[in-house]
Design a protein around this motif. Structure first.
Motif, PDB file in Angstrom:
ATOM      1  N   ASN A 113     -14.065 -13.292  19.029  1.00  0.00           N
ATOM      2  CA  ASN A 113     -13.496 -12.599  17.875  1.00  0.00           C
ATOM      3  C   ASN A 113     -14.620 -12.080  16.989  1.00  0.00           C
ATOM      4  OD1 ASN A 113     -11.750 -11.593  16.006  1.00  0.00           O
ATOM      5  ND2 ASN A 113     -10.823 -13.542  15.431  1.00  0.00           N
ATOM      6  N   LEU A 114     -15.468 -11.226  17.544  1.00  0.00           N
ATOM      7  CA  LEU A 114     -16.634 -10.732  16.807  1.00  0.00           C
ATOM      8  C   LEU A 114     -16.529  -9.247  16.481  1.00  0.00           C
ATOM      9  CD1 LEU A 114     -19.488 -12.514  18.818  1.00  0.00           C
ATOM     10  CD2 LEU A 114     -18.362 -13.309  16.745  1.00  0.00           C
ATOM     11  N   THR A 115     -15.413  -8.612  16.828  1.00  0.00           N
ATOM     12  CA  THR A 115     -15.267  -7.182  16.589  1.00  0.00           C
ATOM     13  C   THR A 115     -15.007  -6.891  15.109  1.00  0.00           C
ATOM     14  OG1 THR A 115     -12.936  -7.403  17.181  1.00  0.00           O
ATOM     15  CG2 THR A 115     -14.419  -6.607  18.887  1.00  0.00           C
ATOM     16  N   VAL A 116     -15.276  -5.636  14.711  1.00  0.00           N
ATOM     17  CA  VAL A 116     -14.996  -5.197  13.337  1.00  0.00           C
ATOM     18  C   VAL A 116     -13.480  -5.075  13.172  1.00  0.00           C
ATOM     19  CG1 VAL A 116     -15.282  -3.292  11.692  1.00  0.00           C
ATOM     20  CG2 VAL A 116     -17.189  -3.971  13.173  1.00  0.00           C
ATOM     21  N   PRO A 117     -12.913  -5.618  12.086  1.00  0.00           N
ATOM     22  CA  PRO A 117     -11.455  -5.551  11.913  1.00  0.00           C
ATOM     23  C   PRO A 117     -10.939  -4.111  11.867  1.00  0.00           C
ATOM     24  CG  PRO A 117     -12.417  -7.108  10.362  1.00  0.00           C
ATOM     25  CD  PRO A 117     -13.562  -6.388  11.014  1.00  0.00           C
ATOM     26  N   ASP A 118      -9.684  -3.938  12.272  1.00  0.00           N
ATOM     27  CA  ASP A 118      -9.063  -2.618  12.223  1.00  0.00           C
ATOM     28  C   ASP A 118      -8.732  -2.235  10.788  1.00  0.00           C
ATOM     29  OD1 ASP A 118      -8.890  -1.889  14.979  1.00  0.00           O
ATOM     30  OD2 ASP A 118      -7.327  -3.387  15.240  1.00  0.00           O
ATOM     31  N   GLU A 119      -8.634  -0.904  10.558  1.00  0.00           N
ATOM     32  CA  GLU A 119      -8.144  -0.409   9.280  1.00  0.00           C
ATOM     33  C   GLU A 119      -6.612  -0.350   9.347  1.00  0.00           C
ATOM     34  OE1 GLU A 119      -9.715   0.230   6.583  1.00  0.00           O
ATOM     35  OE2 GLU A 119     -11.801   0.251   7.231  1.00  0.00           O
ATOM     36  N   PHE A 120      -5.975  -0.425   8.181  1.00  0.00           N
ATOM     37  CA  PHE A 120      -4.533  -0.251   8.101  1.00  0.00           C
ATOM     38  C   PHE A 120      -4.232   0.907   7.159  1.00  0.00           C
ATOM     39  CE2 PHE A 120      -4.943  -4.645   9.461  1.00  0.00           C
ATOM     40  CZ  PHE A 120      -3.998  -4.707  10.476  1.00  0.00           C
ATOM     41  N   THR A 121      -3.190   1.681   7.470  1.00  0.00           N
ATOM     42  CA  THR A 121      -2.844   2.815   6.629  1.00  0.00           C
ATOM     43  C   THR A 121      -2.255   2.336   5.308  1.00  0.00           C
ATOM     44  OG1 THR A 121      -0.589   2.973   7.490  1.00  0.00           O
ATOM     45  CG2 THR A 121      -2.293   4.177   8.690  1.00  0.00           C
ATOM     46  N   VAL A 122      -2.170   3.260   4.343  1.00  0.00           N
ATOM     47  CA  VAL A 122      -1.562   2.955   3.043  1.00  0.00           C
ATOM     48  C   VAL A 122      -0.139   2.465   3.246  1.00  0.00           C
ATOM     49  CG1 VAL A 122      -0.834   3.940   0.835  1.00  0.00           C
ATOM     50  CG2 VAL A 122      -2.996   4.654   1.858  1.00  0.00           C
ATOM     51  N   GLU A 123       0.572   3.144   4.146  1.00  0.00           N
ATOM     52  CA  GLU A 123       1.974   2.777   4.404  1.00  0.00           C
ATOM     53  C   GLU A 123       2.082   1.359   4.952  1.00  0.00           C
ATOM     54  OE1 GLU A 123       5.597   3.805   7.475  1.00  0.00           O
ATOM     55  OE2 GLU A 123       3.744   4.985   7.543  1.00  0.00           O
ATOM     56  N   GLU A 124       1.198   1.001   5.886  1.00  0.00           N
ATOM     57  CA  GLU A 124       1.239  -0.334   6.480  1.00  0.00           C
ATOM     58  C   GLU A 124       0.952  -1.414   5.439  1.00  0.00           C
ATOM     59  OE1 GLU A 124      -0.099   0.120  11.113  1.00  0.00           O
ATOM     60  OE2 GLU A 124      -1.592   0.588   9.608  1.00  0.00           O
ATOM     61  N   ARG A 125       0.062  -1.107   4.503  1.00  0.00           N
ATOM     62  CA  ARG A 125      -0.241  -2.070   3.442  1.00  0.00           C
ATOM     63  C   ARG A 125       0.948  -2.235   2.508  1.00  0.00           C
ATOM     64  NH1 ARG A 125      -5.880  -2.739   3.133  1.00  0.00           N
ATOM     65  NH2 ARG A 125      -6.989  -1.270   4.444  1.00  0.00           N
ATOM     66  N   GLN A 126       1.565  -1.105   2.140  1.00  0.00           N
ATOM     67  CA  GLN A 126       2.650  -1.147   1.166  1.00  0.00           C
ATOM     68  C   GLN A 126       3.922  -1.775   1.734  1.00  0.00           C
ATOM     69  OE1 GLN A 126       3.042   2.900  -0.237  1.00  0.00           O
ATOM     70  NE2 GLN A 126       1.366   2.682  -1.701  1.00  0.00           N
ATOM     71  N   THR A 127       4.163  -1.594   3.016  1.00  0.00           N
ATOM     72  CA  THR A 127       5.380  -2.133   3.629  1.00  0.00           C
ATOM     73  C   THR A 127       5.200  -3.542   4.181  1.00  0.00           C
ATOM     74  OG1 THR A 127       4.805  -1.092   5.745  1.00  0.00           O
ATOM     75  CG2 THR A 127       6.232   0.167   4.255  1.00  0.00           C
ATOM     76  N   GLY A 128       3.971  -4.070   4.141  1.00  0.00           N
ATOM     77  CA  GLY A 128       3.727  -5.416   4.652  1.00  0.00           C
ATOM     78  C   GLY A 128       3.629  -5.489   6.165  1.00  0.00           C
ATOM     79  N   MET A 129       3.473  -4.310   6.818  1.00  0.00           N
ATOM     80  CA  MET A 129       3.364  -4.302   8.284  1.00  0.00           C
ATOM     81  C   MET A 129       2.034  -4.892   8.761  1.00  0.00           C
ATOM     82  SD  MET A 129       6.017  -3.242   9.899  1.00  0.00           S
ATOM     83  CE  MET A 129       7.612  -2.693   9.311  1.00  0.00           C
ATOM     84  N   TRP A 130       1.029  -4.923   7.865  1.00  0.00           N
ATOM     85  CA  TRP A 130      -0.292  -5.391   8.282  1.00  0.00           C
ATOM     86  C   TRP A 130      -0.257  -6.828   8.785  1.00  0.00           C
ATOM     87  CZ3 TRP A 130      -2.267  -9.609   5.755  1.00  0.00           C
ATOM     88  CH2 TRP A 130      -1.687  -9.933   4.526  1.00  0.00           C
ATOM     89  N   TRP A 131       0.508  -7.707   8.083  1.00  0.00           N
ATOM     90  CA  TRP A 131       0.504  -9.118   8.509  1.00  0.00           C
ATOM     91  C   TRP A 131       1.278  -9.286   9.823  1.00  0.00           C
ATOM     92  CZ3 TRP A 131       4.932 -11.816   9.360  1.00  0.00           C
ATOM     93  CH2 TRP A 131       6.101 -11.407   8.709  1.00  0.00           C
ATOM     94  N   ARG A 132       2.252  -8.418  10.057  1.00  0.00           N
ATOM     95  CA  ARG A 132       2.966  -8.474  11.350  1.00  0.00           C
ATOM     96  C   ARG A 132       2.030  -8.088  12.493  1.00  0.00           C
ATOM     97  NH1 ARG A 132       6.978  -6.638   7.716  1.00  0.00           N
ATOM     98  NH2 ARG A 132       8.917  -7.827   7.802  1.00  0.00           N
ATOM     99  N   HIS A 133       1.185  -7.071  12.227  1.00  0.00           N
ATOM    100  CA  HIS A 133       0.184  -6.698  13.236  1.00  0.00           C
ATOM    101  C   HIS A 133      -0.754  -7.870  13.531  1.00  0.00           C
ATOM    102  CE1 HIS A 133       0.779  -2.416  13.985  1.00  0.00           C
ATOM    103  NE2 HIS A 133       1.060  -2.260  12.705  1.00  0.00           N
ATOM    104  N   LEU A 134      -1.191  -8.565  12.476  1.00  0.00           N
ATOM    105  CA  LEU A 134      -2.108  -9.683  12.659  1.00  0.00           C
ATOM    106  C   LEU A 134      -1.456 -10.840  13.405  1.00  0.00           C
ATOM    107  CD1 LEU A 134      -3.980  -9.799   9.217  1.00  0.00           C
ATOM    108  CD2 LEU A 134      -4.808  -8.887  11.385  1.00  0.00           C
TER     109      LEU A 134
END
Length: 505
Positions: free
Chosen positions: A205-226
């Motif tokens: 697990n040494l890769t650079v983390p992915d970016e998330f779009t504004v929409e993904e942050r606002q809708t809470g989709m980022w934690w589902r991706h994780l």
């Protein structure tokens, strides 16, 4: 909109604009205006509803009260908006809440309103000068910030496709006219489709983390991706655990005098502890996914704020810096688990009753310092791994986007898997000697009175006794697990994403 700016898209937009030409979602309502942007009586909700119904009826070719793909193709074609079947399928899929394969009036209105909000976020992210207009330089800069290189001529072609008044700049109305009934969302779509550190798990697990779009942050989709990424990593690591344990054994025990081969290594493991012994060390390897991913993500977000960039998305060198620091923080936090994983993988039958027994044994016999054996080569390995993985992945991504991306930034499964596999392999190859030295240092039990093994001393010893080849012991099983690990983690990730309600584009 003035007559000079009217386009074939204008009849479509008349349903979602106030008669005054003001975008509904843009302005702040004044007193007594009841939500209308301009405060005029003609902008009342009932008038908007009437105009939306008129647009819906224009598109509802067969007059059955619902819009199917055929209706949209014919109706939009009559209005001068020609979309591919794939585009129309995306529109229906995005708005179809009851999953009947078509859009009723309520679904149609909801789709338009929701899509306009997304387009406004994209417009704002592109409008670097905050002057309400997008020019070619802003498009070039926005893509460059994401690691996508295009020429100014290419940017001007993008502008010309949307510019209706010949100014070579795009205002909000022109931007929305072009995109509202078009599913492609440009910049965020690249981010949505080209995640790779969240999706692919090759055991490191040494890769650079992915970016998330504004929409993904606002809708809470980022934690589902994780969460989906963590679950995919657990399944992937479990399926490839025998190869991972063989790699550790070869890193520690293989030498010129003990030249272990893959078949011989598996035979030796099964003979010593049975089939179950192939999965030794996998439990702790899976357990450390959750804390490591969570700490890494939180650290990455905080470091981004500390860097103080005013861009929503970091540039490549900023991502590498933030990602490497976040990886170092996460690795420092869970490093004792890394040592436990190595000791559990190398243990003989009956040596420890479990992870806790192993931890107690190390603590009582070797002290707390033993849990940080190999820490320095591990930290040093982060930069070459993360840097080369990111550089190779961005290079492959740019090459594909420039050559093949026409209507969508979606690369498809095979391209994504190929890019992820190649970049991960290059990253591992670059940092492998440091990983081997780390593993050997983790494996060596401290004996009272004996001199401590140092990273420099171990490098010299390996080069003197085994040559440069000795720094790559165990590389074959390590590479053998990359393709199955990437493939399994992708399939599991996609299924978990659907289970968690993450919308696929």
């Amino acid at each position: 909109m003035p007559g000079a700016r009217r386009s074939l898209a204008s009849p479509v937009m008349s349903g979602v604009l106030c008669p005054c030409g003001s975008p509904r979602a843009a302005a702040t309502p004044g007193p007594g205006s009841e939500g209308s942007p301009c405060g005029r009586a003609a902008c009342e909700a009932s008038e908007q509803d009437r105009r939306l119904r008129a647009l819906f009826q224009k598109l509802d070719v067969n007059r059955d009260g619902a819009l199917c793909i055929h209706d949209l193709a014919v109706g939009l074609g009559r209005l001068g908006l020609h979309r591919t079947e794939l585009d129309l399928l995306k529109i229906v899929k995005a708005g179809d809440k009851d999953l009947d394969g078509q859009l009723d009036f309520e679904e149609f209105v909801h789709y338009l309103q929701d899509h306009e909000k997304k387009l406004r976020l994209v417009f704002k992210s592109l409008d670097k000068k905050n002057d309400g207009r997008i020019d070619a330089q802003e498009i070039v800069q926005s893509l460059r910030d994401l690691g996508v290189k295009i020429s100014e001529e290419q940017a001007e072609k993008i502008l010309k496709s949307m510019d209706k008044n010949g100014t070579m700049t795009i205002d909000w109305n022109e931007w929305r006219d072009y995109h509202l009934l078009h599913p492609v969302e440009n910049i965020p779509e690249i981010i949505l489709y080209w995640k790779h550190s969240t999706i692919f798990d090759v055991g490191e697990n040494l890769t650079v983390p992915d970016e998330f779009t504004v929409e993904e942050r606002q809708t809470g989709m980022w934690w589902r991706h994780l969460v989906a990424g963590g679950g995919a990593g657990a399944v992937s690591r479990t399926c490839t655990a025998p190869l991972d344990r063989l790699k550790v054994l070869m890193q520690v025990h293989a030498s010129r005098s003990n030249n272990m081969c893959i078949i011989g290594g598996f035979t030796q493991m099964i003979r010593e502890g049975g089939t179950r012994s192939l999965w030794r060390g996998n439990g702790i390897n899976v357990l450390k996914i959750a804390p490591e991913s969570a700490i890494k993500f939180m650290a990455y977000e905080q470091i981004k704020r500390f860097i103080g960039t005013d861009q929503e998305m970091l540039r490549i060198h900023e991502r590498l810096l933030a990602g490497s620091l976040a990886g170092a923080i996460a690795q420092s936090s869970i490093y004792p688990m890394e040592v436990l994983k190595t000791r559990m993988a190398l243990r003989k039958t009956g040596q420890y009753s479990g992870m806790l027994d192993c931890a107690k044994n190390i603590l009582s016999k070797e002290g707390m310092a033993a849990f940080y054996k190999g820490y320095i080569p591990n930290m040093l390995g982060i930069i070459p791994y993360a840097g080369i993985d990111l550089a190779v992945y961005e290079t492959l991504k740019n090459a594909w986007l420039q050559r093949y991306a026409v209507n969508s930034a979606d690369p498809g499964v095979f391209v994504l898997l190929a890019c992820g596999t190649i970049s991960s392999t290059c990253g591992q190859l670059a940092s492998y000697p440091l990983a081997l030295v780390r593993t050997r240092m983790q494996a060596q039990a401290s004996v009272e009175g004996a001199p401590e093994v140092t990273m420099r001393g171990l490098f010299k010893h390996i080069l003197k006794t085994e040559g440069a080849f000795g720094l790559y012991r165990g590389l074959a099983p390590n590479f053998m697990k990359v393709i199955p690990a990437v493939s399994i983690s992708y399939v599991v990730y996609e299924n978990l994403k659907m289970t968690l309600g993450v919308q696929s584009r």
